[in-house]
Design a protein around this motif. Structure first.
Motif, mmCIF file in Angstrom:
data_model
loop_
_atom_site.group_PDB
_atom_site.id
_atom_site.type_symbol
_atom_site.label_atom_id
_atom_site.label_comp_id
_atom_site.label_asym_id
_atom_site.label_seq_id
_atom_site.Cartn_x
_atom_site.Cartn_y
_atom_site.Cartn_z
ATOM 1 N N PHE A 27 -26.562 -58.835 14.500
ATOM 2 C CA PHE A 27 -28.020 -58.733 14.455
ATOM 3 C C PHE A 27 -28.652 -60.042 13.974
ATOM 4 C CE2 PHE A 27 -32.033 -57.187 12.511
ATOM 5 C CZ PHE A 27 -32.622 -56.777 13.695
ATOM 6 N N THR A 46 -27.926 -65.970 20.451
ATOM 7 C CA THR A 46 -29.211 -65.994 21.159
ATOM 8 C C THR A 46 -29.967 -64.712 20.861
ATOM 9 O OG1 THR A 46 -30.212 -65.725 23.340
ATOM 10 C CG2 THR A 46 -27.860 -65.260 23.183
ATOM 11 N N GLY A 47 -31.282 -64.810 20.840
ATOM 12 C CA GLY A 47 -32.101 -63.631 20.613
ATOM 13 C C GLY A 47 -31.953 -62.616 21.731
ATOM 14 N N ALA A 48 -31.355 -63.056 22.847
ATOM 15 C CA ALA A 48 -31.170 -62.154 23.985
ATOM 16 C C ALA A 48 -29.913 -61.316 23.839
ATOM 17 C CB ALA A 48 -31.105 -62.956 25.281
ATOM 18 N N ASP A 94 -42.553 -60.119 21.669
ATOM 19 C CA ASP A 94 -41.130 -59.822 21.542
ATOM 20 C C ASP A 94 -40.640 -60.390 20.222
ATOM 21 O OD1 ASP A 94 -41.081 -62.510 22.040
ATOM 22 O OD2 ASP A 94 -40.440 -62.307 24.122
ATOM 23 N N GLN A 95 -39.325 -60.458 20.040
ATOM 24 C CA GLN A 95 -38.856 -60.902 18.732
ATOM 25 C C GLN A 95 -39.215 -62.347 18.440
ATOM 26 O OE1 GLN A 95 -36.849 -60.485 21.398
ATOM 27 N NE2 GLN A 95 -34.741 -61.079 20.983
ATOM 28 N N TYR A 96 -39.552 -63.114 19.479
ATOM 29 C CA TYR A 96 -39.882 -64.514 19.248
ATOM 30 C C TYR A 96 -41.315 -64.689 18.770
ATOM 31 C CZ TYR A 96 -35.835 -64.493 22.262
ATOM 32 O OH TYR A 96 -34.614 -64.211 22.795
ATOM 33 N N THR A 97 -42.151 -63.718 19.139
ATOM 34 C CA THR A 97 -43.559 -63.864 18.772
ATOM 35 C C THR A 97 -43.999 -62.840 17.743
ATOM 36 O OG1 THR A 97 -44.074 -62.522 20.705
ATOM 37 C CG2 THR A 97 -44.291 -64.893 20.953
ATOM 38 N N LEU A 98 -43.074 -61.980 17.341
ATOM 39 C CA LEU A 98 -43.446 -60.866 16.466
ATOM 40 C C LEU A 98 -44.086 -61.331 15.159
ATOM 41 C CD1 LEU A 98 -43.308 -57.839 15.853
ATOM 42 C CD2 LEU A 98 -41.062 -58.229 14.868
ATOM 43 N N ARG A 99 -43.570 -62.445 14.639
ATOM 44 C CA ARG A 99 -43.976 -62.829 13.293
ATOM 45 C C ARG A 99 -45.473 -63.103 13.205
ATOM 46 N NH1 ARG A 99 -42.386 -68.024 9.916
ATOM 47 N NH2 ARG A 99 -43.179 -67.305 7.909
ATOM 48 N N GLN A 119 -34.281 -52.047 21.286
ATOM 49 C CA GLN A 119 -33.011 -52.646 21.690
ATOM 50 C C GLN A 119 -33.289 -53.956 22.421
ATOM 51 O OE1 GLN A 119 -29.637 -50.976 21.733
ATOM 52 N NE2 GLN A 119 -30.477 -49.727 20.115
ATOM 53 N N SER A 120 -34.339 -53.946 23.233
ATOM 54 C CA SER A 120 -34.677 -55.179 23.958
ATOM 55 C C SER A 120 -35.780 -55.966 23.258
ATOM 56 C CB SER A 120 -35.137 -54.851 25.371
ATOM 57 O OG SER A 120 -34.130 -54.174 26.070
ATOM 58 N N PHE A 121 -36.415 -55.350 22.285
ATOM 59 C CA PHE A 121 -37.473 -56.007 21.503
ATOM 60 C C PHE A 121 -38.653 -56.452 22.352
ATOM 61 C CE2 PHE A 121 -33.339 -56.896 19.552
ATOM 62 C CZ PHE A 121 -33.462 -56.101 18.440
ATOM 63 N N ARG A 122 -38.917 -55.726 23.467
ATOM 64 C CA ARG A 122 -40.102 -56.046 24.270
ATOM 65 C C ARG A 122 -41.235 -55.129 23.818
ATOM 66 N NH1 ARG A 122 -39.228 -58.081 29.311
ATOM 67 N NH2 ARG A 122 -41.451 -58.421 29.216
ATOM 68 N N ALA A 176 -34.295 -65.242 15.466
ATOM 69 C CA ALA A 176 -35.305 -65.492 16.497
ATOM 70 C C ALA A 176 -36.712 -65.176 16.002
ATOM 71 C CB ALA A 176 -35.002 -64.671 17.751
ATOM 72 N N THR A 177 -36.835 -64.317 15.007
ATOM 73 C CA THR A 177 -38.171 -64.003 14.495
ATOM 74 C C THR A 177 -38.723 -65.130 13.629
ATOM 75 O OG1 THR A 177 -37.375 -62.963 12.474
ATOM 76 C CG2 THR A 177 -37.604 -61.535 14.399
ATOM 77 N N LYS A 178 -37.868 -66.056 13.264
ATOM 78 C CA LYS A 178 -38.229 -67.199 12.405
ATOM 79 C C LYS A 178 -38.794 -66.746 11.063
ATOM 80 C CE LYS A 178 -39.554 -70.080 16.362
ATOM 81 N NZ LYS A 178 -40.046 -69.096 17.368
ATOM 82 N N ASP A 212 -30.040 -57.441 24.295
ATOM 83 C CA ASP A 212 -30.093 -56.966 25.669
ATOM 84 C C ASP A 212 -28.738 -57.076 26.351
ATOM 85 O OD1 ASP A 212 -32.499 -55.902 26.201
ATOM 86 O OD2 ASP A 212 -33.457 -57.766 26.826
ATOM 87 N N SER A 270 -33.495 -61.631 30.134
ATOM 88 C CA SER A 270 -33.702 -61.700 28.690
ATOM 89 C C SER A 270 -33.393 -63.102 28.172
ATOM 90 C CB SER A 270 -32.805 -60.666 28.028
ATOM 91 O OG SER A 270 -33.066 -60.592 26.677
ATOM 92 N N ARG A 276 -36.196 -65.438 28.899
ATOM 93 C CA ARG A 276 -37.280 -65.330 27.923
ATOM 94 C C ARG A 276 -36.914 -66.034 26.635
ATOM 95 N NH1 ARG A 276 -37.531 -60.186 29.408
ATOM 96 N NH2 ARG A 276 -36.465 -59.492 27.536
ATOM 97 N N ALA A 277 -35.624 -65.922 26.253
ATOM 98 C CA ALA A 277 -35.174 -66.526 25.002
ATOM 99 C C ALA A 277 -35.324 -68.048 25.066
ATOM 100 C CB ALA A 277 -33.727 -66.148 24.719
ATOM 101 N N THR A 312 -30.908 -62.100 16.425
ATOM 102 C CA THR A 312 -32.213 -61.485 16.645
ATOM 103 C C THR A 312 -33.137 -61.758 15.463
ATOM 104 O OG1 THR A 312 -31.135 -59.762 17.917
ATOM 105 C CG2 THR A 312 -33.360 -59.321 17.187
#
Lengths: 452, 337
Positions: free
Chosen positions: A114, A400-402, B80-85, B296-299, A120-122, A405, A445, A448-449, A117
């Motif tokens: 995990f 990777t954050g992907a 998504d998880q990249y922009t969630l913050r 699971q996909s965080f979309r 990836a949220t930073k 998926d 996915s 997008r990552a 992931t």
């Protein structure tokens, strides 16, 4: 509902929305209470730590937390408040709310897969050299465990806490009875040995095809060992022939070799453990040290041993992966929240729990292997030897954050193939189309990552 | 999730029961005391203390309206998880999520699965529930016990129901063994095409007592005089049931149908615990799909769009239905006049 004044309603909505978004701020200033000798003074402060519940050891966990809190208090003067989560979902919810609101626990414990992931949220601290020094230095950790701490050696957020590598267990009596002198080191050999042990209601291999995690770990391992790490730059490589071969081998135990119990199409890992514990299987695949308590209380206590899982891909004669990829890099990482206002205190806490003594103590109570290199090297119990080996030969899943998926896609191929498995034959064309489906989802996915 | 739903359902059942009882009381009291009723009505119309609704109204806004608006807002973001913050500043992409949900996700398939499974479960539970209610209407020895037993599936949490059924339906599990003794081999329950029927079956088991409960409340509302009158007219049991009793049940059962359908469509716990994630393609119902997309996909954006689309899809027939049976009109609680 009828409201007299619509402006009143509007005001309420606005106020509520403000209240909800208002907590989205959160700053990341670090306290500067570190004194010259490196000691952190946290008098009067409280550090919030989120850890997973160890449902096997509820009492011991409480005791351990109390002990650590006392030691931490003695060292820094600060209190530790532990919060627990029961499942990965729980944890995810906590992380999401904390990430969005910018407040919550200072320190999180994360499962290794995990970590990408979460990274990836930073929302978590990427450790600087200075930060690493505060947790006792990067070199105090088993180098393999750092493999999934960040995308590269300079950007790491996850601090290894414990290793939980995957190994297989084997029934010494059954192997001996079949004239096998040592456990298999290649997947082909494993199938051969399993065939010899399969007779009269005993099966060569115990595994659960309906487990929510195991299937993708097998496919990952066999693919990596065949030289395909699944992610190559911006390419997801599930449509590679190695992956198909892996699925065919994994399904083949049931459909071709007939070395697993046909009922295992409905099993999870715990069913497989139970089957092995009743002496009805030669090998128990994909297990960790957490099976020790169960097995030691079963009728095969003393008759089983752990070994590395095969490291040579199906149809190959040697491992094509750099490093043996004996197990996915599994265990717990610790991350510090970016919004935390007491990062130094958090680092001091991590330094304490990753010290050699504390790691050994933790191993003794809970069975998880130390991430601390010195502690790992000092383990002498022969039963733990293969586990320690596996920890050193673990390989990280793609960072990777992907990955979420991708893992889902890998697993989904198995889930949708189970009816075929139960019928005794997995059609090649159907398997290919399932792989193709997961490939395109995983690739989307990954795309997008790379943008995110 | 399910506990919320069942609470809601329980409340609805209670209110339906009390409403039915109330209307019966009203009906019986109206004829002898004609002059008193307009006065009472006038009072309640004129000085209704609407301000007392404010606490409830505020709560509803905070827990229903605000999240709904946030959800709609989220569905227009590439979240998504990249922009969630920093989610408020996630890239705005307009209707792209909706387009993706409709064209390149299994959403429509999920809607079809959800609706068909809910309808099937409903069609079976309705006669079951009514039959059980009629059977326990007249007093007999041990009726209280039977009535309590009937409610067991309803009071068990969804999670427990699903776990127990999952264990029973495992390959070589107790169900397979029992069917095996009479020579039936059904195959896999928890994987493959049959999962759809497994879900329907377990849902029926878990939800028929709810229909039973509401049917029972409807039966309680049948006036004693009506029974007497039909007996005097010489109506036999079927005619009595068909022309005298069933009309009384129309209101409560319409409500039961409505709430039951919504509950089934929204039921996450049952399929999640029964089949796990990723679910077999034949039971990838709406809540499961939304869950997987989110967690699971965080979309998050895409799943908000999915949730919104399904809300609209459900709201249209719901609205039509509400108007048709006038359930939203509190003054006529369904009883045929």
């Amino acid at each position: 509902m009828r409201f007299r004044s619509s402006s009143g309603l509007a005001a309420i909505v606005t106020a509520a929305a403000l209240a909800l978004t208002g907590c989205g701020g959160g700053s990341g200033s670090t306290d500067s209470s570190t004194s010259a000798d490196g000691k952190v003074d946290g008098t009067g402060k409280t550090l919030n730590v989120l850890v997973n519940v160890l449902s096997q050891y509820p009492e011991q966990q409480k005791q351990w937390q109390a002990d650590i809190a006392a030691k931490f208090k003695a060292e820094t003067g600060a209190d530790v408040k532990f919060e627990t989560f029961a499942s990965a979902n729980d944890e995810l919810t906590r992380i999401q709310t904390s990430v969005v609101s910018g407040q919550g626990p200072d320190v999180y414990s994360l499962g290794t897969t995990f970590t990408p992931t979460a990274y990836a949220t930073k929302a978590f601290v990427t450790l600087s050299d200075d930060d690493w020094k505060k947790v006792g230095g990067k070199d105090r950790f088993n180098p393999a465990t750092l493999g999934i701490s960040g995308p590269d050696a300079d950007h790491q957020a996850g601090i290894p806490f414990v290793s939980r590598p995957f190994v297989m267990a084997y029934n010494k009596d059954l192997l001996a009875a079949a004239g096998i002198d040592k456990p298999a080191t290649s997947w082909d050999e494993l199938a051969e040995q399993a065939k010899k042990m399969t007779k009269d209601g005993t099966f060569g291999i115990a595994t659960g095809y309906k487990d929510n995690f195991d299937p993708w770990k097998f496919i990952w391992a066999m693919s990596v060992q065949a030289g395909n790490p699944l992610v190559d730059g911006n390419k997801f490589k599930l449509d590679d022939p190695t992956v198909k071969k892996a699925y065919q081998t994994y399904f083949g135990w049931l459909t071709e070799d007939k070395v697993v119990d046909p009922a295992s199409v409905g099993w999870s890992n715990s069913n497989a453990v139970a089957a092995f514990a009743s002496g009805k299987a030669g090998y128990l695949m994909m297990t960790t040290s957490s099976s020790i308590p169960t097995l030691d209380k079963s009728e095969i206590a003393g008759k089983y041993e752990y070994a590395l899982m095969p490291t040579i891909a199906p149809g190959e004669t040697k491992s094509k992966s750099d490093g043996d990829a004996a197990s996915i890099l599994s265990g717990d990482n610790i991350v510090v929240a970016d919004y935390s206002k007491q990062k130094d205190l958090a680092f001091a806490y991590i330094k304490l729990i990753t010290s050699k003594d504390e790691q050994l103590n933790y191993q003794k109570i809970f069975g998880d292997l130390p991430a601390n290199a010195e502690a790992l090297a000092s383990l002498t119990d022969p039963k733990l030897k293969p586990l320690a080996d596996a920890a050193a030969k673990s390989k990280a899943t793609p960072f990777t954050g992907a990955w979420g998926d991708m893992q889902l896609g890998l697993l989904n191929v198995t889930v949708q193939s189970v009816p075929d498995l139960a019928a005794g034959k997995v059609d090649e064309a159907a398997l290919e189309s399932r792989i193709k489906d997961s490939q395109s989802k995983g690739q989307a996915s990954l795309d997008r990552a790379s943008k995110g | 999730m399910s506990t919320d739903a069942s609470n809601e359902v329980r409340l609805a059942a209670e209110s339906a029961a009390s409403r039915a009882a109330h209307s019966a009381a009203d009906a019986s009291s109206q004829e002898p005391s004609g002059p008193s009723s307009p006065r009472r009505k006038g009072l309640s119309e004129r000085n209704r203390p609407l301000w007392m609704l404010i606490p409830g109204g505020v709560l509803m806004i905070i827990i229903i309206v605000v999240p709904l608006l946030l959800g709609i807002f989220m569905s227009t973001l590439n979240l998504d998880q990249y922009t969630l913050r920093k989610w408020v500043s996630a890239p705005f992409i307009g209707v792209e999520n909706f387009v993706e949900a409709m064209t390149s996700s299994p959403l429509l398939h999920s809607v079809w699965l959800s609706v068909s499974y809910s309808l099937l479960a409903m069609v079976v539970t309705l006669p079951l529930g009514i039959a059980a209610a009629v059977a326990t209407q007249n007093a007999f020895k041990g009726r209280a016990v039977i009535r309590s037993i009937f409610l067991i599936p309803y009071v068990l949490p969804s999670f427990v129901v699903a776990t127990v059924w999952r264990t029973m339906l495992q390959p070589d599990g107790i169900v397979d063994k029992a069917l095996g003794t009479v020579g039936i081999d059904v195959g896999l329950w928890l994987n493959g095409p049959q999962t759809f029927w497994t879900l329907v079956l377990v849902q029926i088991w878990a939800s028929w007592p709810f229909i039973y409960l509401l049917a029972l409340s409807g039966l309680q509302a049948v006036d004693h005089e009506v029974h007497e009158a039909s007996a005097l007219d010489g109506a036999l049991w079927w005619n009595k049931l068909r022309y005298v009793v069933f009309p009384y049940l129309k209101g409560p059962l319409s409500l039961a149908f409505l709430i039951g359908m919504l509950h089934h469509i929204n039921n996450f716990t049952l399929p999640f615990v029964l089949f796990g994630v990723p679910a077999p393609a034949d039971v990838e119902v709406l809540p499961i799909l939304t869950y997987v997309t989110s967690f699971q996909s965080f979309r998050f954006g895409l799943s908000a769009a999915m949730a919104f689309i399904s809300l609209v899809l459900i709201a249209i027939p719901l609205f039509v239905y509400l108007r048709a049976v006038k359930l939203d009109d509190a003054e006529s609680p369904g009883a045929k006049k």
